[in-house]
Design a protein around this motif. Structure first.
Motif, mmCIF file in Angstrom:
data_model
loop_
_atom_site.group_PDB
_atom_site.id
_atom_site.type_symbol
_atom_site.label_atom_id
_atom_site.label_comp_id
_atom_site.label_asym_id
_atom_site.label_seq_id
_atom_site.Cartn_x
_atom_site.Cartn_y
_atom_site.Cartn_z
ATOM 1 N N ASN A 197 0.827 -1.209 0.000
ATOM 2 C CA ASN A 197 0.000 0.000 0.000
ATOM 3 C C ASN A 197 0.858 1.253 0.000
ATOM 4 O OD1 ASN A 197 -2.363 -1.428 -0.031
ATOM 5 N ND2 ASN A 197 -2.863 -1.137 2.109
ATOM 6 N N SER A 198 1.960 1.222 0.714
ATOM 7 C CA SER A 198 2.845 2.391 0.766
ATOM 8 C C SER A 198 3.438 2.695 -0.607
ATOM 9 C CB SER A 198 3.968 2.156 1.782
ATOM 10 O OG SER A 198 3.462 2.093 3.099
ATOM 11 N N VAL A 199 3.976 1.657 -1.240
ATOM 12 C CA VAL A 199 4.576 1.846 -2.568
ATOM 13 C C VAL A 199 3.508 2.215 -3.589
ATOM 14 C CG1 VAL A 199 5.803 0.691 -4.455
ATOM 15 C CG2 VAL A 199 6.499 0.309 -2.072
ATOM 16 N N HIS A 200 2.382 1.517 -3.523
ATOM 17 C CA HIS A 200 1.312 1.767 -4.486
ATOM 18 C C HIS A 200 0.707 3.157 -4.296
ATOM 19 C CE1 HIS A 200 -1.924 0.910 -7.266
ATOM 20 N NE2 HIS A 200 -2.795 1.314 -6.369
ATOM 21 N N GLY A 201 0.549 3.574 -3.042
ATOM 22 C CA GLY A 201 -0.015 4.895 -2.785
ATOM 23 C C GLY A 201 0.842 5.999 -3.368
ATOM 24 N N PHE A 202 2.163 5.913 -3.152
ATOM 25 C CA PHE A 202 3.063 6.901 -3.743
ATOM 26 C C PHE A 202 2.950 6.870 -5.264
ATOM 27 C CE2 PHE A 202 6.842 8.385 -5.760
ATOM 28 C CZ PHE A 202 7.285 9.446 -4.988
ATOM 29 N N THR A 203 2.970 5.655 -5.819
ATOM 30 C CA THR A 203 2.948 5.507 -7.273
ATOM 31 C C THR A 203 1.680 6.102 -7.876
ATOM 32 O OG1 THR A 203 4.304 3.498 -7.099
ATOM 33 C CG2 THR A 203 3.092 3.832 -9.159
ATOM 34 N N CYS A 204 0.545 5.855 -7.227
ATOM 35 C CA CYS A 204 -0.722 6.409 -7.720
ATOM 36 C C CYS A 204 -0.714 7.937 -7.674
ATOM 37 C CB CYS A 204 -1.891 5.887 -6.891
ATOM 38 S SG CYS A 204 -2.476 4.264 -7.396
ATOM 39 N N LEU A 205 -0.303 8.500 -6.547
ATOM 40 C CA LEU A 205 -0.286 9.957 -6.421
ATOM 41 C C LEU A 205 0.626 10.579 -7.470
ATOM 42 C CD1 LEU A 205 -0.221 10.274 -2.529
ATOM 43 C CD2 LEU A 205 -2.048 11.057 -4.043
ATOM 44 N N GLU A 206 1.769 9.940 -7.702
ATOM 45 C CA GLU A 206 2.695 10.463 -8.708
ATOM 46 C C GLU A 206 2.118 10.296 -10.114
ATOM 47 O OE1 GLU A 206 7.430 10.233 -9.390
ATOM 48 O OE2 GLU A 206 6.413 8.289 -9.446
ATOM 49 N N ALA A 207 1.515 9.133 -10.389
ATOM 50 C CA ALA A 207 0.987 8.862 -11.726
ATOM 51 C C ALA A 207 -0.082 9.868 -12.127
ATOM 52 C CB ALA A 207 0.429 7.447 -11.777
ATOM 53 N N TYR A 208 -0.846 10.336 -11.143
ATOM 54 C CA TYR A 208 -1.941 11.261 -11.450
ATOM 55 C C TYR A 208 -1.573 12.719 -11.169
ATOM 56 C CZ TYR A 208 -4.533 6.973 -12.025
ATOM 57 O OH TYR A 208 -4.940 5.724 -12.462
#
Length: 239
Positions: A197-208
């Protein structure tokens, strides 16, 4: 060899090539439009085919989307595995960082595929239960789960920061553990999900675009600190 025997494999190869071209065309149209919605009519036009001809290869749009989603998960799994395995097996902290970077890097290279599997559900589309999309998602997650299995085997996984596990999540750990390469202790299963969740959360925020206000160097430093914090909380050796 008879003519029929030679024709069979040739037809199978031609069919496989056409299926691959349909999927490649769909992905190209997604990149061009910046969306993940795709129509048979647009694919057919780009391939100079008639829309009904596509139904020889995919039952409907949902069937095509399921294939594209499964491909995306498999592509993500390969990216994470290749990044992780580029680091020596005895350097688990670096393998964790490499896996996280592989996850983030894939999302940045493939924004449409990332949105296809992790974005808002497509209107009217429902993935089949326990079908190819579910199996592919499990293969992708298994690449991260493998790091926790390695840490257990090497005796270097310490207790996670949060050790209390709700009984419902304990049942989930048992039910889903085999799909991810082996049943993990409930507190480790929970910690693994927190780390993802930590890695994915950062990745999502950056992707959008939600980290665009940061300079690239600051964003990279923040990502690495997030990855390090996730490892510490999960009981993995700190990078």
């Amino acid at each position: 060899m008879s003519t029929a025997a030679r024709t069979g494999p040739r037809r199978e190869r031609a069919r496989a090539a056409t299926i691959a071209e349909i999927k490649d065309t769909a992905r190209a149209l997604m990149r061009e439009s910046g969306t993940v919605d795709v129509r048979f009519s647009d694919i057919a036009r780009a391939m100079e085919m008639t829309p009904p001809a596509l139904y020889r290869y995919f039952a409907d749009r949902d069937d095509l989307l399921s294939a594209l989603i499964a491909d995306a998960f498999d592509d993500l799994a390969r990216a994470v595995a290749q990044a992780r395995d580029s680091v020596p097996a005895d350097d688990l902290p670096a393998r964790w960082v490499a896996a996280a970077r592989g996850y983030r890097g894939w999302a940045r290279r493939e924004p449409q595929q990332f949105a296809l599997i992790f974005g808002l559900p497509l209107p009217g589309y429902s993935a089949p239960e326990d079908g190819p999309t579910t199996e592919a998602a499990q293969r992708a997650m298994a690449q991260l789960a493998a790091l926790f299995g390695e840490a257990i085997r090497h005796g270097i996984l310490t207790p996670p920061t949060l050790r209390d596990v709700d009984p419902a999540l304990e049942l989930c750990a048992v039910a889903k553990g085999e799909d991810l390469g082996g049943v993990l202790p409930p507190e480790t299963f929970q910690a693994m999900l927190h780390a993802w969740n930590s890695v994915h959360g950062f990745t999502c925020l950056e992707a959008y675009g939600h980290y665009d206000w940061m300079e690239p160097a600051a964003r990279e430093a923040f990502f690495l600190s997030q990855v390090r914090l996730a490892a510490l909380n999960a009981g993995l050796p700190a990078p």
